[in-house]
Design a protein around this motif. Sequence first.
Motif, PDB file in Angstrom:
ATOM      1  N   CYS A   1      -7.221 -12.027  -4.101  1.00 21.71           N
ATOM      2  CA  CYS A   1      -7.967 -10.774  -3.900  1.00 21.71           C
ATOM      3  C   CYS A   1      -9.443 -11.041  -3.625  1.00 21.71           C
ATOM      4  CB  CYS A   1      -7.844  -9.877  -5.131  1.00 21.71           C
ATOM      5  SG  CYS A   1      -6.179  -9.301  -5.468  1.00 21.71           S
ATOM      6  N   SER A   2      -9.950 -12.163  -4.121  1.00 18.85           N
ATOM      7  CA  SER A   2     -11.370 -12.491  -3.933  1.00 18.85           C
ATOM      8  C   SER A   2     -11.693 -12.924  -2.513  1.00 18.85           C
ATOM      9  CB  SER A   2     -11.783 -13.614  -4.895  1.00 18.85           C
ATOM     10  OG  SER A   2     -11.552 -13.232  -6.220  1.00 18.85           O
ATOM     11  N   ARG A   3     -10.657 -13.266  -1.744  1.00 21.90           N
ATOM     12  CA  ARG A   3     -10.890 -13.812  -0.412  1.00 21.90           C
ATOM     13  C   ARG A   3     -11.104 -12.723   0.609  1.00 21.90           C
ATOM     14  NH1 ARG A   3      -9.782 -19.145   0.308  1.00 21.90           N
ATOM     15  NH2 ARG A   3      -9.050 -20.205  -1.554  1.00 21.90           N
ATOM     16  N   GLU A   4     -11.884 -13.043   1.647  1.00 20.18           N
ATOM     17  CA  GLU A   4     -12.131 -12.088   2.726  1.00 20.18           C
ATOM     18  C   GLU A   4     -10.838 -11.789   3.463  1.00 20.18           C
ATOM     19  OE1 GLU A   4     -15.110 -13.495   5.323  1.00 20.18           O
ATOM     20  OE2 GLU A   4     -16.674 -13.521   3.809  1.00 20.18           O
ATOM     21  N   GLY A   5     -10.717 -10.568   3.925  1.00 19.18           N
ATOM     22  CA  GLY A   5      -9.563 -10.191   4.721  1.00 19.18           C
ATOM     23  C   GLY A   5      -8.414  -9.678   3.911  1.00 19.18           C
ATOM     24  N   CYS A   6      -8.519  -9.733   2.538  1.00 18.49           N
ATOM     25  CA  CYS A   6      -7.381  -9.280   1.744  1.00 18.49           C
ATOM     26  C   CYS A   6      -7.255  -7.773   1.763  1.00 18.49           C
ATOM     27  CB  CYS A   6      -7.500  -9.777   0.307  1.00 18.49           C
ATOM     28  SG  CYS A   6      -8.931  -9.164  -0.583  1.00 18.49           S
ATOM     29  N   GLY A   7      -8.242  -7.075   2.364  1.00 15.64           N
ATOM     30  CA  GLY A   7      -8.176  -5.630   2.428  1.00 15.64           C
ATOM     31  C   GLY A   7      -7.073  -5.116   3.308  1.00 15.64           C
ATOM     32  N   GLU A   8      -6.456  -5.938   4.130  1.00 15.36           N
ATOM     33  CA  GLU A   8      -5.428  -5.452   5.031  1.00 15.36           C
ATOM     34  C   GLU A   8      -4.051  -5.421   4.377  1.00 15.36           C
ATOM     35  OE1 GLU A   8      -5.491  -7.699   8.601  1.00 15.36           O
ATOM     36  OE2 GLU A   8      -7.647  -7.607   8.795  1.00 15.36           O
ATOM     37  N   PHE A   9      -3.929  -5.946   3.191  1.00  8.96           N
ATOM     38  CA  PHE A   9      -2.602  -6.093   2.610  1.00  8.96           C
ATOM     39  C   PHE A   9      -2.593  -5.592   1.181  1.00  8.96           C
ATOM     40  CE2 PHE A   9      -3.798  -9.597   5.337  1.00  8.96           C
ATOM     41  CZ  PHE A   9      -2.961  -9.344   6.405  1.00  8.96           C
ATOM     42  N   GLY A  10      -1.638  -4.739   0.844  1.00 15.18           N
ATOM     43  CA  GLY A  10      -1.545  -4.209  -0.506  1.00 15.18           C
ATOM     44  C   GLY A  10      -0.449  -4.889  -1.293  1.00 15.18           C
ATOM     45  N   LEU A  11      -0.297  -4.472  -2.546  1.00 18.48           N
ATOM     46  CA  LEU A  11       0.757  -4.996  -3.389  1.00 18.48           C
ATOM     47  C   LEU A  11       2.002  -4.128  -3.292  1.00 18.48           C
ATOM     48  CD1 LEU A  11      -1.324  -5.889  -6.549  1.00 18.48           C
ATOM     49  CD2 LEU A  11      -0.762  -7.307  -4.594  1.00 18.48           C
ATOM     50  N   HIS A  12       1.998  -3.208  -2.367  1.00 19.13           N
ATOM     51  CA  HIS A  12       3.142  -2.342  -2.137  1.00 19.13           C
ATOM     52  C   HIS A  12       3.546  -2.486  -0.686  1.00 19.13           C
ATOM     53  CE1 HIS A  12       0.043   0.093  -0.273  1.00 19.13           C
ATOM     54  NE2 HIS A  12      -0.638   0.005  -1.399  1.00 19.13           N
ATOM     55  N   ASP A  13       4.601  -1.814  -0.296  1.00 21.85           N
ATOM     56  CA  ASP A  13       5.130  -1.979   1.051  1.00 21.85           C
ATOM     57  C   ASP A  13       4.735  -0.855   1.996  1.00 21.85           C
ATOM     58  OD1 ASP A  13       6.447  -4.365   0.544  1.00 21.85           O
ATOM     59  OD2 ASP A  13       8.092  -3.316  -0.423  1.00 21.85           O
ATOM     60  N   SER A  14       3.783  -0.030   1.608  1.00 26.30           N
ATOM     61  CA  SER A  14       3.362   1.044   2.497  1.00 26.30           C
ATOM     62  C   SER A  14       2.483   0.492   3.595  1.00 26.30           C
ATOM     63  CB  SER A  14       2.590   2.108   1.708  1.00 26.30           C
ATOM     64  OG  SER A  14       1.334   1.607   1.337  1.00 26.30           O
ATOM     65  N   ASN A  15       2.267   1.295   4.620  1.00 24.14           N
ATOM     66  CA  ASN A  15       1.455   0.857   5.760  1.00 24.14           C
ATOM     67  C   ASN A  15       0.004   1.272   5.619  1.00 24.14           C
ATOM     68  OD1 ASN A  15       3.644  -0.308   7.124  1.00 24.14           O
ATOM     69  ND2 ASN A  15       4.324   1.705   7.829  1.00 24.14           N
ATOM     70  N   ASP A  16      -0.365   1.836   4.464  1.00 25.94           N
ATOM     71  CA  ASP A  16      -1.737   2.273   4.278  1.00 25.94           C
ATOM     72  C   ASP A  16      -2.657   1.074   4.228  1.00 25.94           C
ATOM     73  OD1 ASP A  16      -0.646   4.809   1.958  1.00 25.94           O
ATOM     74  OD2 ASP A  16      -0.909   4.898   4.136  1.00 25.94           O
ATOM     75  N   VAL A  17      -3.821   1.211   4.855  1.00 27.38           N
ATOM     76  CA  VAL A  17      -4.830   0.146   4.811  1.00 27.38           C
ATOM     77  C   VAL A  17      -5.810   0.477   3.703  1.00 27.38           C
ATOM     78  CG1 VAL A  17      -6.667  -1.007   6.058  1.00 27.38           C
ATOM     79  CG2 VAL A  17      -4.594  -0.343   7.260  1.00 27.38           C
ATOM     80  N   LEU A  18      -5.903  -0.390   2.713  1.00 28.70           N
ATOM     81  CA  LEU A  18      -6.766  -0.149   1.567  1.00 28.70           C
ATOM     82  C   LEU A  18      -7.966  -1.069   1.617  1.00 28.70           C
ATOM     83  CD1 LEU A  18      -4.024  -0.025  -1.189  1.00 28.70           C
ATOM     84  CD2 LEU A  18      -5.157   1.929  -0.146  1.00 28.70           C
ATOM     85  N   PRO A  19      -9.075  -0.661   1.000  1.00 28.24           N
ATOM     86  CA  PRO A  19     -10.203  -1.579   0.909  1.00 28.24           C
ATOM     87  C   PRO A  19      -9.834  -2.761   0.047  1.00 28.24           C
ATOM     88  CG  PRO A  19     -10.563   0.367  -0.458  1.00 28.24           C
ATOM     89  CD  PRO A  19      -9.340   0.628   0.365  1.00 28.24           C
ATOM     90  N   SER A  20     -10.509  -3.906   0.283  1.00 26.83           N
ATOM     91  CA  SER A  20     -10.131  -5.145  -0.396  1.00 26.83           C
ATOM     92  C   SER A  20     -10.166  -4.995  -1.908  1.00 26.83           C
ATOM     93  CB  SER A  20     -11.073  -6.271   0.041  1.00 26.83           C
ATOM     94  OG  SER A  20     -12.411  -5.932  -0.258  1.00 26.83           O
ATOM     95  N   ASN A  21     -11.068  -4.187  -2.429  1.00 24.14           N
ATOM     96  CA  ASN A  21     -11.191  -4.025  -3.862  1.00 24.14           C
ATOM     97  C   ASN A  21      -9.967  -3.357  -4.466  1.00 24.14           C
ATOM     98  OD1 ASN A  21     -13.013  -4.765  -5.809  1.00 24.14           O
ATOM     99  ND2 ASN A  21     -13.879  -2.731  -6.009  1.00 24.14           N
ATOM    100  N   ALA A  22      -9.252  -2.517  -3.681  1.00 23.14           N
ATOM    101  CA  ALA A  22      -8.117  -1.763  -4.200  1.00 23.14           C
ATOM    102  C   ALA A  22      -7.011  -2.684  -4.695  1.00 23.14           C
ATOM    103  CB  ALA A  22      -7.579  -0.829  -3.123  1.00 23.14           C
ATOM    104  N   HIS A  23      -6.761  -3.782  -4.017  1.00 23.76           N
ATOM    105  CA  HIS A  23      -5.692  -4.687  -4.420  1.00 23.76           C
ATOM    106  C   HIS A  23      -6.052  -5.406  -5.714  1.00 23.76           C
ATOM    107  CE1 HIS A  23      -5.720  -4.302   0.020  1.00 23.76           C
ATOM    108  NE2 HIS A  23      -4.588  -3.739  -0.304  1.00 23.76           N
ATOM    109  N   GLY A  24      -7.310  -5.758  -5.835  1.00 18.36           N
ATOM    110  CA  GLY A  24      -7.771  -6.347  -7.091  1.00 18.36           C
ATOM    111  C   GLY A  24      -7.644  -5.358  -8.231  1.00 18.36           C
ATOM    112  N   GLN A  25      -7.928  -4.082  -7.956  1.00 18.28           N
ATOM    113  CA  GLN A  25      -7.797  -3.048  -8.980  1.00 18.28           C
ATOM    114  C   GLN A  25      -6.338  -2.873  -9.398  1.00 18.28           C
ATOM    115  OE1 GLN A  25      -9.723   0.152  -6.913  1.00 18.28           O
ATOM    116  NE2 GLN A  25     -11.721  -0.262  -7.840  1.00 18.28           N
ATOM    117  N   GLN A  26      -5.420  -2.986  -8.434  1.00 21.22           N
ATOM    118  CA  GLN A  26      -3.994  -2.903  -8.760  1.00 21.22           C
ATOM    119  C   GLN A  26      -3.577  -4.040  -9.695  1.00 21.22           C
ATOM    120  OE1 GLN A  26      -1.978  -2.854  -5.005  1.00 21.22           O
ATOM    121  NE2 GLN A  26      -2.431  -0.704  -4.602  1.00 21.22           N
ATOM    122  N   VAL A  27      -4.049  -5.262  -9.386  1.00 22.41           N
ATOM    123  CA  VAL A  27      -3.739  -6.402 -10.250  1.00 22.41           C
ATOM    124  C   VAL A  27      -4.388  -6.212 -11.622  1.00 22.41           C
ATOM    125  CG1 VAL A  27      -3.885  -8.912 -10.506  1.00 22.41           C
ATOM    126  CG2 VAL A  27      -3.529  -7.925  -8.246  1.00 22.41           C
TER     127      VAL A  27
END
Length: 790
Positions: free
Chosen positions: A248-274
């Motif tokens: 999650c700390s790496r650049e570009g992780c904002g394009e991929f979530g921890l779910h299978d939806s097609n929504d594009v989330l900001p990079s911080n969102a995935h870290g918040q999920q974890v």
Amino acid sequence: METEATYLANLLKTCIDNKGHLAGKLIHAHILRSRLSADTFLSNRLIEFYAKCNAIDASRRLFDQMPKRDIYTWNAILGAYCKASKLEDAHVLFAEMPERNIVSWNTLISALARNGFERKALGVYHRMRWEGFMPTHFTLASVFSACGALIDVDCGRRCHGISTKIGLDSNMYVGNALLGMYAKCRCIEDAIQAFGDVPEPNEVSFTAMMGALADSDQVDEAFRLFRLMLRNRIHVDSVSLSSVLGVCSREGCGEFGLHDSNDVLPSNAHGQQVHCLTIKLGFETDIHLSNSLLDMYTKNGNMDSAEMIFVNMPIVSNVSWNVMIAGCGLKYQSNKAIEYLQRMQHHGFEPDEVTCVNMLVACIRSGDIEAGRQMFDGMLSPSLSSWNTILSGYSRNENHKEAVKLFREMQFQSVQPDRTTLAIILSSLAGMMLMESGRQVHAVSQKASFHTDIYLASGLIGMYSKCGKIETAKRIFDRIAELDIVGWNSMMAGLSLNSLDKEAFTYFKQMREKGMFPSQFSYATILSCCAKLSSLSQGRQVHSQMVREGYMNDAYVGSALIDMYSKCGDVDAARCFFDMMLGKNTVTWNEMIHGYAQNGRGDEAVLLYEDMIGSGEKPDGITFVAVLTACSHSGLVETGIKIFNSMRQEHGVEPSVDHYTCIIDSLGRAGRLHEAEVLIDMMPCKDDTIIWEVLLSSCRVHADVSLARRAAEELLLLDPQNSAPYVLLANIYSSLGRWDDAKAVRQLMSEKQVVKDPGYSWIEHKNGMLAFVVDDDSRMVNDEAVVVND
């Protein structure tokens, strides 16, 4: 008697498992009273017990007093020395052993690998094989670990072959170690294969594979693997969560979530999920995981969330403080970093080397090089990392003289440079055009066996290119065994810097043919070549490649694309792309404003400047150069003066010589030469040749001979070999019919041996570009086809 010995041995085993020091000593006393000390089995257990309690001297005394020793005795004391990290004593004991079994070898190999003696571990392993012992899963796990630490993939592959031959490749322990080895050696394809070969991957397998994917910038695949781990209900521990937080700390992780939806989330969102998952699994009090959360939030620029976690941590460590200080550095907040350092000391924590380096980085990133130097000078014994950081600060701030001076001081203090040090100093030497010193650094790199390093080779290519020795740069490039994208970029940039743009295109094509994917810097360099060659068709092809490879929202590449279209005359295409960009920054706005200025569309440049101010983007000095140039080229004199006056008053930007030049040019084009002269006399920086050239050019247009003579005299004082004052003054005399005066100026020019540089013209056609060189009489003296299309 035998029953009692067995009973006591079992009691000692319980003490070993529970580290029951006092109880074990009582059992030892009972053994002595019962005269059972001659029992080898009991003595072996006692040696193990004291080793477990970190009482290595007691273990050794027992060993020396034993009347009879067996292989288990020797293994027990060997294990005691290895556990206490007394590896020299372990080596001596190992050599004295009357016999050895596979446990003896495994104990020593494992200890050496764990304690940073990986090369020695491999040496012992090869000796073991030579003596005919077959490795076990424990042996191979330690050997793979050593190979990974040494980045010795060749040895790792040989051991992989042995593991397959003896049927241990399907062992979970061996499989995970093999995966870790390939991951550390950056052999991603082999790591993926190793992961697939593990029969039932566990949390260790998944964690190692996620780390390998993240290290190779395959962040989306790393996230998909974590989702697979969750779906397969693999046990998720704190190490797994820490690993995915690193992703999650790496650049570009904002394009991929921890779910299978097609929504594009900001990079911080995935870290918040974890983060939510860590709380759900009950790890919120784990200090290691909390530090990983701090690291993730700070690297994503979310200092508020990091601060909230930090203040709520039940226990903090030096690592926690260091992460927060590093986060301040990433946000260019040196004052906040100093505040954290003071709080750290107030709470009784002693700053370590990492603290000092992070503080140094924070000061330098914030542009406070003086504070950084004070921090550096306050270190009793600066580490190599600290030296590199302060040298990098001077180099990036273009204070190359101070960087070279500090490098010499480093040598006087006998601090051995590494590849990073040499690359930094090469950059500074190139900035000062000190090629001879650069050659000396090149020689030092060869002596230290750094010359084969791709990172340093790229620095050497840059240095020789900037010093005009492009052929030397090419030779270094050709000798690189395994080229990476940095090496290709350095070579293309060097060719472009030396006006060999056609050749830069050739290298770009070769790079693509070899399967190397261009980076942002690759595209920026090649777009600059298109701009310099005015090759719009080639630029459009590069644009198409960028679209296919997903670089459209990169501000760095986008700015280069806008610059290319503008310099090729298609400013409408530049504006169309500008409007579609999602992440604009100051550089992007500046390029677009400058594009309008270059193409004589001053009104639109001013409107765009006003839009920039309205959007909240802060203009810098380059912004004002662009908009003032637009005003000058489009006759918007009053608008230019108004913007010029607002620089200091409204935006806090101090006018430089470039801004004054733009206003003088604007006034000169409008025929307001007296005002231009008054402004020059009021300027704090009159000793600049461009200012007087601009004024002299305006005098030619408006036939002001008196002011032209003054401007020419000032120019000749500043730069006697500059052909501009001679040519412009002669042209003024010629336009007024003063042929004798014009002849006298040209004769003086000849006597002073001042040569006018020839002009160039380009014509684009279907096969590329044609460049024409002309002399003073506009006669074509040379034509050279510069073909940029392959």
